[in-house]
Design an enzyme around this catalytic site. Structure first.
Site, PDB file in Angstrom:
ATOM      1  N   ASN A 138       0.868  -1.180   0.000  1.00  0.00           N
ATOM      2  CA  ASN A 138       0.000   0.000   0.000  1.00  0.00           C
ATOM      3  C   ASN A 138       0.901   1.226   0.000  1.00  0.00           C
ATOM      4  O   ASN A 138       1.492   1.566   1.016  1.00  0.00           O
ATOM      5  CB  ASN A 138      -0.888  -0.018   1.254  1.00  0.00           C
ATOM      6  N   TRP A 139       0.971   1.877  -1.162  1.00  0.00           N
ATOM      7  CA  TRP A 139       1.892   3.017  -1.279  1.00  0.00           C
ATOM      8  C   TRP A 139       1.334   4.293  -0.673  1.00  0.00           C
ATOM      9  O   TRP A 139       2.033   5.295  -0.606  1.00  0.00           O
ATOM     10  CB  TRP A 139       2.237   3.246  -2.749  1.00  0.00           C
ATOM     11  N   LYS A 140       0.069   4.280  -0.307  1.00  0.00           N
ATOM     12  CA  LYS A 140      -0.563   5.513   0.216  1.00  0.00           C
ATOM     13  C   LYS A 140      -0.313   6.659  -0.770  1.00  0.00           C
ATOM     14  O   LYS A 140      -0.279   6.426  -1.977  1.00  0.00           O
ATOM     15  CB  LYS A 140      -0.044   5.810   1.615  1.00  0.00           C
ATOM     16  N   HIS A 198      -9.319   1.365   4.808  1.00  0.00           N
ATOM     17  CA  HIS A 198      -8.039   1.506   5.524  1.00  0.00           C
ATOM     18  C   HIS A 198      -8.244   2.454   6.706  1.00  0.00           C
ATOM     19  O   HIS A 198      -9.023   3.405   6.626  1.00  0.00           O
ATOM     20  CB  HIS A 198      -6.972   2.055   4.571  1.00  0.00           C
ATOM     21  N   GLU A 205      -6.589   4.829   7.813  1.00  0.00           N
ATOM     22  CA  GLU A 205      -6.371   6.257   7.526  1.00  0.00           C
ATOM     23  C   GLU A 205      -7.607   6.855   6.869  1.00  0.00           C
ATOM     24  O   GLU A 205      -7.960   8.009   7.108  1.00  0.00           O
ATOM     25  CB  GLU A 205      -5.119   6.423   6.638  1.00  0.00           C
ATOM     26  N   GLU A 218      -5.328  -4.831  10.585  1.00  0.00           N
ATOM     27  CA  GLU A 218      -4.293  -3.818  10.750  1.00  0.00           C
ATOM     28  C   GLU A 218      -4.531  -3.059  12.056  1.00  0.00           C
ATOM     29  O   GLU A 218      -5.302  -2.091  12.078  1.00  0.00           O
ATOM     30  CB  GLU A 218      -4.335  -2.825   9.592  1.00  0.00           C
ATOM     31  N   GLY A 275       2.719   2.204  10.557  1.00  0.00           N
ATOM     32  CA  GLY A 275       3.686   3.283  10.378  1.00  0.00           C
ATOM     33  C   GLY A 275       4.410   3.662  11.663  1.00  0.00           C
ATOM     34  O   GLY A 275       5.107   4.674  11.704  1.00  0.00           O
ATOM     35  N   SER A 327       3.543  -2.288  10.227  1.00  0.00           N
ATOM     36  CA  SER A 327       5.001  -2.371  10.349  1.00  0.00           C
ATOM     37  C   SER A 327       5.554  -3.743   9.979  1.00  0.00           C
ATOM     38  O   SER A 327       6.479  -4.247  10.622  1.00  0.00           O
ATOM     39  CB  SER A 327       5.448  -1.940  11.746  1.00  0.00           C
ATOM     40  N   GLY A 355       2.886  -1.105   4.184  1.00  0.00           N
ATOM     41  CA  GLY A 355       3.030   0.301   3.799  1.00  0.00           C
ATOM     42  C   GLY A 355       4.489   0.627   3.542  1.00  0.00           C
ATOM     43  O   GLY A 355       5.020   0.355   2.462  1.00  0.00           O
ATOM     44  N   GLY A 356       5.164   1.175   4.569  1.00  0.00           N
ATOM     45  CA  GLY A 356       6.532   1.672   4.419  1.00  0.00           C
ATOM     46  C   GLY A 356       7.487   0.731   3.698  1.00  0.00           C
ATOM     47  O   GLY A 356       8.211   1.153   2.788  1.00  0.00           O
TER      48      GLY A 356
END
Ligand code: PEP
Length: 252
Positions: A9-11, A95, A97, A167, A173, A213, A234-235
């Site tokens: 997930n590149w956001k 998600h 966010e 999640e 993150g 993470s 993500g990251g």
């Protein structure tokens, strides 16, 4: 029996050119990987170009959101048909966010989910508790609300196509990963909830990803748990090197 899925997930990261050069590099790095479904979810703007760059490869493309309406006066929204034509196979829904900052609720996630399923887009539905909720001891209540609310009214056939991502918000993150035991406990709880909704046979086939993470250093441990079927990352999905390592978790 459940094929593992590693989804990035590149956001809101990477321009079109950055995304395309990542894709060309990743394609070669993971060309030989079998028995893992590899997905990258870039921002809307990069979808069509990245899908072109990855065509014929073993990497599929997903979006990070979709509108439940088919077309019309919905400024700023993107439809399922648009995503399919751009080359998407998957879409991330709900998600944390989006739930926290952009008003996604179980009800809107449910409408988006049904729109995706009606048209053959595979949904990755995110659920998860905040740190406050975990500390209050209401993790299971929150997960139950997310799962039963977001997935309400699906037929067995529809449920078979759903992917769930657990999640925990406190792990996203933050560098803090849930322990494999904490994650497995919630994954099993989700599978039992699904079993109550659509029967054990269907629930046994549903892929439940862990997100929060996930890194090359912890993926193997997490994947060793019975009910952890992959990762939503993500990251660590933003660099070809670390994403390659995640995808090759069972080769190390
Ligand atoms: C996510 O965005 O879904 C996520 C899990 O992020 P990270 O891996 O950076 O915690």
């Amino acid at each position: 029996m459940r094929t593992p899925i590693i989804a990035g997930n590149w956001k809101m990261n990477k321009t079109i050119s950055e995304a395309v050069s990542f894709a060309s590099e990743l394609k070669d790095r993971v060309a030989g990987v079998k028995n893992v479904d590899i997905v990258i979810c870039p921002p809307f703007t990069a979808l069509a170009k990245i899908a072109d760059a990855l065509s014929g490869s073993n990497i599929k493309v997903g979006a990070q959101n979709v509108c439940w309406e088919e077309k019309g006066a919905f400024t700023g929204e993107v439809s399922v048909a648009m995503l399919l034509e751009a080359g998407c196979t998957y879409v991330i829904l709900g998600h944390s966010e989006r739930r926290a900052m952009f008003g996604d609720t179980n009800e809107t996630v449910n409408k988006k989910l049904k729109a995706a399923l009606r048209n053959g887009l595979l949904p990755i539905v995110c659920v998860g508790e905040t740190l406050e909720q975990r500390e209050k001891g209401v993790t299971q209540d929150v997960i139950k609300g997310h799962v039963q609310g977001s997935l309400a009214g699906l037929s067995e056939e529809e449920m078979k196509k759903v992917i769930i991502a657990y999640e925990p918000v406190w792990a996203i993150g933050t560098g803090k990963t849930a322990t494999r035991q904490q994650a497995q406990e919630v994954h099993l709880y989700i599978r039992n909830l699904l079993s109550g909704m659509c029967g054990k046979e269907v629930s046994d086939g549903v892929c439940i990803l862990y997100g929060g993470s996930v890194k090359p250093e912890n993926i193997k441990d997490l994947m060793a748990e019975q009910d952890i079927d992959g990762g939503l990352v993500g990251g660590a999905s933003l660099k070809p090197d670390s994403f390659e390592k995640l995808v090759k978790f069972n080769e190390r």
